[in-house]
Design a protein around this motif. Structure first.
Motif, PDB file in Angstrom:
ATOM      1  N   MET A   1      53.264  47.490  22.965  1.00 10.41           N
ATOM      2  CA  MET A   1      51.865  47.387  23.410  1.00 10.41           C
ATOM      3  C   MET A   1      51.769  47.839  24.857  1.00 10.41           C
ATOM      4  SD  MET A   1      49.346  44.034  23.563  1.00 10.41           S
ATOM      5  CE  MET A   1      49.228  43.895  21.786  1.00 10.41           C
ATOM      6  N   GLU A   2      50.705  48.581  25.176  1.00 11.71           N
ATOM      7  CA  GLU A   2      50.507  49.034  26.536  1.00 11.71           C
ATOM      8  C   GLU A   2      50.181  47.860  27.441  1.00 11.71           C
ATOM      9  OE1 GLU A   2      47.508  51.995  26.515  1.00 11.71           O
ATOM     10  OE2 GLU A   2      48.632  53.355  25.215  1.00 11.71           O
ATOM     11  N   LEU A   3      50.561  48.009  28.710  1.00 12.42           N
ATOM     12  CA  LEU A   3      50.440  46.912  29.662  1.00 12.42           C
ATOM     13  C   LEU A   3      49.001  46.450  29.829  1.00 12.42           C
ATOM     14  CD1 LEU A   3      52.040  45.139  31.647  1.00 12.42           C
ATOM     15  CD2 LEU A   3      51.631  46.872  33.394  1.00 12.42           C
ATOM     16  N   ASP A   4      48.062  47.388  29.985  1.00 13.35           N
ATOM     17  CA  ASP A   4      46.677  46.992  30.206  1.00 13.35           C
ATOM     18  C   ASP A   4      46.082  46.297  28.980  1.00 13.35           C
ATOM     19  OD1 ASP A   4      46.738  49.322  28.733  1.00 13.35           O
ATOM     20  OD2 ASP A   4      44.947  50.176  29.660  1.00 13.35           O
ATOM     21  N   LYS A   5      46.488  46.735  27.790  1.00  8.79           N
ATOM     22  CA  LYS A   5      46.011  46.070  26.577  1.00  8.79           C
ATOM     23  C   LYS A   5      46.563  44.656  26.486  1.00  8.79           C
ATOM     24  CE  LYS A   5      45.285  50.202  23.743  1.00  8.79           C
ATOM     25  NZ  LYS A   5      45.671  50.921  22.500  1.00  8.79           N
ATOM     26  N   PHE A   6      47.843  44.504  26.874  1.00  6.52           N
ATOM     27  CA  PHE A   6      48.418  43.163  26.838  1.00  6.52           C
ATOM     28  C   PHE A   6      47.715  42.259  27.844  1.00  6.52           C
ATOM     29  CE2 PHE A   6      51.201  39.814  28.248  1.00  6.52           C
ATOM     30  CZ  PHE A   6      51.678  39.295  27.053  1.00  6.52           C
ATOM     31  N   TYR A   7      47.409  42.788  29.021  1.00  4.58           N
ATOM     32  CA  TYR A   7      46.747  41.955  30.032  1.00  4.58           C
ATOM     33  C   TYR A   7      45.384  41.476  29.532  1.00  4.58           C
ATOM     34  CZ  TYR A   7      44.934  40.236  34.439  1.00  4.58           C
ATOM     35  OH  TYR A   7      44.396  39.431  35.429  1.00  4.58           O
ATOM     36  N   LYS A   8      44.649  42.343  28.847  1.00  2.00           N
ATOM     37  CA  LYS A   8      43.378  41.919  28.259  1.00  2.00           C
ATOM     38  C   LYS A   8      43.603  40.823  27.224  1.00  2.00           C
ATOM     39  CE  LYS A   8      41.087  46.367  29.004  1.00  2.00           C
ATOM     40  NZ  LYS A   8      40.520  47.588  28.351  1.00  2.00           N
ATOM     41  N   LEU A   9      44.699  40.939  26.476  1.00  5.77           N
ATOM     42  CA  LEU A   9      45.056  39.903  25.513  1.00  5.77           C
ATOM     43  C   LEU A   9      45.384  38.596  26.233  1.00  5.77           C
ATOM     44  CD1 LEU A   9      45.738  39.164  22.541  1.00  5.77           C
ATOM     45  CD2 LEU A   9      48.081  39.915  23.023  1.00  5.77           C
ATOM     46  N   PHE A  10      46.126  38.712  27.330  1.00  7.45           N
ATOM     47  CA  PHE A  10      46.478  37.552  28.145  1.00  7.45           C
ATOM     48  C   PHE A  10      45.219  36.833  28.617  1.00  7.45           C
ATOM     49  CE2 PHE A  10      47.892  36.008  32.490  1.00  7.45           C
ATOM     50  CZ  PHE A  10      48.657  34.951  32.027  1.00  7.45           C
ATOM     51  N   ILE A  11      44.206  37.612  29.017  1.00  9.35           N
ATOM     52  CA  ILE A  11      42.942  37.031  29.463  1.00  9.35           C
ATOM     53  C   ILE A  11      42.250  36.303  28.313  1.00  9.35           C
ATOM     54  CG2 ILE A  11      40.623  37.572  30.306  1.00  9.35           C
ATOM     55  CD1 ILE A  11      41.854  39.905  31.860  1.00  9.35           C
ATOM     56  N   ASN A  82      52.231  41.289  38.150  1.00 10.92           N
ATOM     57  CA  ASN A  82      51.717  42.174  39.189  1.00 10.92           C
ATOM     58  C   ASN A  82      50.294  42.620  38.865  1.00 10.92           C
ATOM     59  OD1 ASN A  82      51.636  45.477  39.941  1.00 10.92           O
ATOM     60  ND2 ASN A  82      52.161  44.089  41.615  1.00 10.92           N
ATOM     61  N   MET A  83      50.014  42.890  37.606  1.00 13.96           N
ATOM     62  CA  MET A  83      48.651  43.273  37.215  1.00 13.96           C
ATOM     63  C   MET A  83      47.681  42.125  37.475  1.00 13.96           C
ATOM     64  SD  MET A  83      47.314  44.981  33.649  1.00 13.96           S
ATOM     65  CE  MET A  83      47.868  46.618  34.160  1.00 13.96           C
ATOM     66  N   HIS A  84      48.123  40.907  37.193  1.00 14.80           N
ATOM     67  CA  HIS A  84      47.273  39.738  37.460  1.00 14.80           C
ATOM     68  C   HIS A  84      47.051  39.586  38.955  1.00 14.80           C
ATOM     69  CE1 HIS A  84      45.237  36.050  36.648  1.00 14.80           C
ATOM     70  NE2 HIS A  84      46.130  35.287  37.235  1.00 14.80           N
ATOM     71  N   ARG A  85      48.093  39.789  39.756  1.00 13.39           N
ATOM     72  CA  ARG A  85      47.933  39.696  41.203  1.00 13.39           C
ATOM     73  C   ARG A  85      46.919  40.722  41.704  1.00 13.39           C
ATOM     74  NH1 ARG A  85      46.618  41.017  45.389  1.00 13.39           N
ATOM     75  NH2 ARG A  85      47.663  41.124  47.399  1.00 13.39           N
ATOM     76  N   ARG A  86      46.933  41.924  41.116  1.00 14.58           N
ATOM     77  CA  ARG A  86      46.033  42.991  41.556  1.00 14.58           C
ATOM     78  C   ARG A  86      44.575  42.718  41.196  1.00 14.58           C
ATOM     79  NH1 ARG A  86      48.810  48.949  41.013  1.00 14.58           N
ATOM     80  NH2 ARG A  86      50.518  48.580  42.493  1.00 14.58           N
ATOM     81  N   ALA A  87      44.345  41.732  40.356  1.00 12.88           N
ATOM     82  CA  ALA A  87      42.977  41.355  40.010  1.00 12.88           C
ATOM     83  C   ALA A  87      42.319  40.559  41.136  1.00 12.88           C
ATOM     84  CB  ALA A  87      42.971  40.535  38.717  1.00 12.88           C
ATOM     85  N   PHE A  88      43.083  40.211  42.167  1.00 14.17           N
ATOM     86  CA  PHE A  88      42.592  39.390  43.274  1.00 14.17           C
ATOM     87  C   PHE A  88      42.581  40.196  44.571  1.00 14.17           C
ATOM     88  CE2 PHE A  88      44.276  36.533  40.149  1.00 14.17           C
ATOM     89  CZ  PHE A  88      43.493  35.396  40.198  1.00 14.17           C
ATOM     90  N   ASP A  89      41.425  40.257  45.216  1.00 18.22           N
ATOM     91  CA  ASP A  89      41.318  40.872  46.538  1.00 18.22           C
ATOM     92  C   ASP A  89      41.266  39.749  47.570  1.00 18.22           C
ATOM     93  OD1 ASP A  89      40.973  42.567  48.656  1.00 18.22           O
ATOM     94  OD2 ASP A  89      38.850  42.952  48.273  1.00 18.22           O
ATOM     95  N   ILE A  90      42.434  39.141  47.792  1.00 18.91           N
ATOM     96  CA  ILE A  90      42.530  37.953  48.644  1.00 18.91           C
ATOM     97  C   ILE A  90      43.776  38.056  49.516  1.00 18.91           C
ATOM     98  CG2 ILE A  90      41.364  36.453  46.959  1.00 18.91           C
ATOM     99  CD1 ILE A  90      44.157  35.423  46.164  1.00 18.91           C
ATOM    100  N   PRO A  91      43.875  37.247  50.578  1.00 19.92           N
ATOM    101  CA  PRO A  91      45.134  37.176  51.317  1.00 19.92           C
ATOM    102  C   PRO A  91      46.238  36.604  50.423  1.00 19.92           C
ATOM    103  CG  PRO A  91      43.334  36.231  52.602  1.00 19.92           C
ATOM    104  CD  PRO A  91      42.822  36.430  51.211  1.00 19.92           C
TER     105      PRO A  91
END
Length: 293
Positions: A1-11, A82-91
């Motif tokens: 499974m592609e990473l972005d598809k898995f991340y959507k599944l994770f969500i 890392n993909m989850h971390r990139r979903a945040f624009d925070i310190p």
């Protein structure tokens, strides 16, 4: 499974996951990690039977439609983190160093939580497995993340920094704690300096304990930084607690010793750089109670 598809599944699964086949929250995704004495792939089918929505494996274990086969489960989990971390624009504050990482991390969390919704590394989950778990656990309303980065072999800090992508960095010190894995202080410094290198390459911000000559030398190329020293603080006592003045306010910390004063000053510097009021910073320092004696 592609990473972005898995991340959507994770969500869609509510950000629920586990790496422990003995504890499967219903609907969680099971990452079948492998170690020296265990192989999570062997428990993937049972994990699904026990309530896992999917199991991520890197070996052929069956043909259940809930099995997701990847090349390497750990690396895949790190990429998802890392993909989850990139979903945040925070310190995102990365904390490394030979000694005092956990105390510093907890002090920083105590200070920043006075003004921000914080997410922090639990216990000593600072390894190649613990760091991605810290990121995967990050709630969607997090405003500041504080992530501890540990190492026991060359290259680990570099790899962890790529996963965490810190915007701010602290190295507590360069000490002898890691000599067993690195041999010399120079090798320890080279390994820990990878956190500074990441900050330098990505226009990040560093907090430098100017009393440590290693850190002063290692951070010379970093342009955006705050340096601090115990010499700049008028301390009235270090035993049995730390007491000093800060911007017209009295600070009384239950910690003691000059080494803990350095940790306190680190937390205060971070709070100040993130725009906190002095009274909030002092409240956070005084609220911290060590749980490790």
């Amino acid at each position: 499974m592609e990473l972005d598809k898995f991340y959507k599944l994770f969500i869609t699964q509510g950000f629920k996951y586990t790496t422990d086949s003995r504890n499967i929250p219903r609907g969680a995704i099971f990452f079948a990690l492998k170690g020296a004495n265990f192989n999570g792939n062997e428990y993937a089918i049972q994990a699904i039977k026990d309530g896992a929505s999917y199991a991520v494996v890197d070996e052929e274990v069956g043909h259940d439609i809930k099995l997701i086969k990847v090349e390497n489960v750990l690396r895949f989990m790190q990429q998802v983190a890392n993909m989850h971390r990139r979903a945040f624009d925070i310190p995102v504050i990365g904390i490394g160093g030979s000694n005092g990482k956990t105390t510093t991390k907890n002090l920083v969390e105590s200070v920043l939580s006075q003004a921000f919704k914080t997410h922090v590394t639990k216990g000593n989950f600072n390894s190649h497995i613990g760091v991605p778990m810290t990121l995967l656990d990050m709630p969607q309303d997090t405003e500041v993340a504080i992530v501890e980065l540990g190492t026991n072999h060359p290259g680990e800090i570099r790899d962890l920094a790529k996963i965490v992508e810190p915007t701010h960095a602290v190295i507590t010190n360069i000490g002898k704690e890691h000599l067993e894995g690195f041999g010399t202080l120079e090798a320890v410094a080279k390994e820990e300096s990878e956190l500074y290198h990441y900050i330098h390459r990505n226009d990040g911000y560093a907090f430098i304990n100017a009393d440590d000559p290693w850190l002063t030398r290692m951070s010379r190329a970093i342009e955006r930084k705050t340096s601090y020293s115990v010499k700049d603080v008028e301390v009235s006592q270090l035993v049995p607690s730390i007491s000093f003045n800060y911007k017209g306010l009295r600070v009384n910390s239950p910690l003691m010793g000059d080494y803990n004063l350095e940790n306190v000053l680190t937390a205060m510097a971070i709070g100040s750089e993130l725009g906190m009021e002095p009274a909030q910073i002092v409240k956070g320092i005084e609220a911290y109670r060590p749980d490790n004696n």
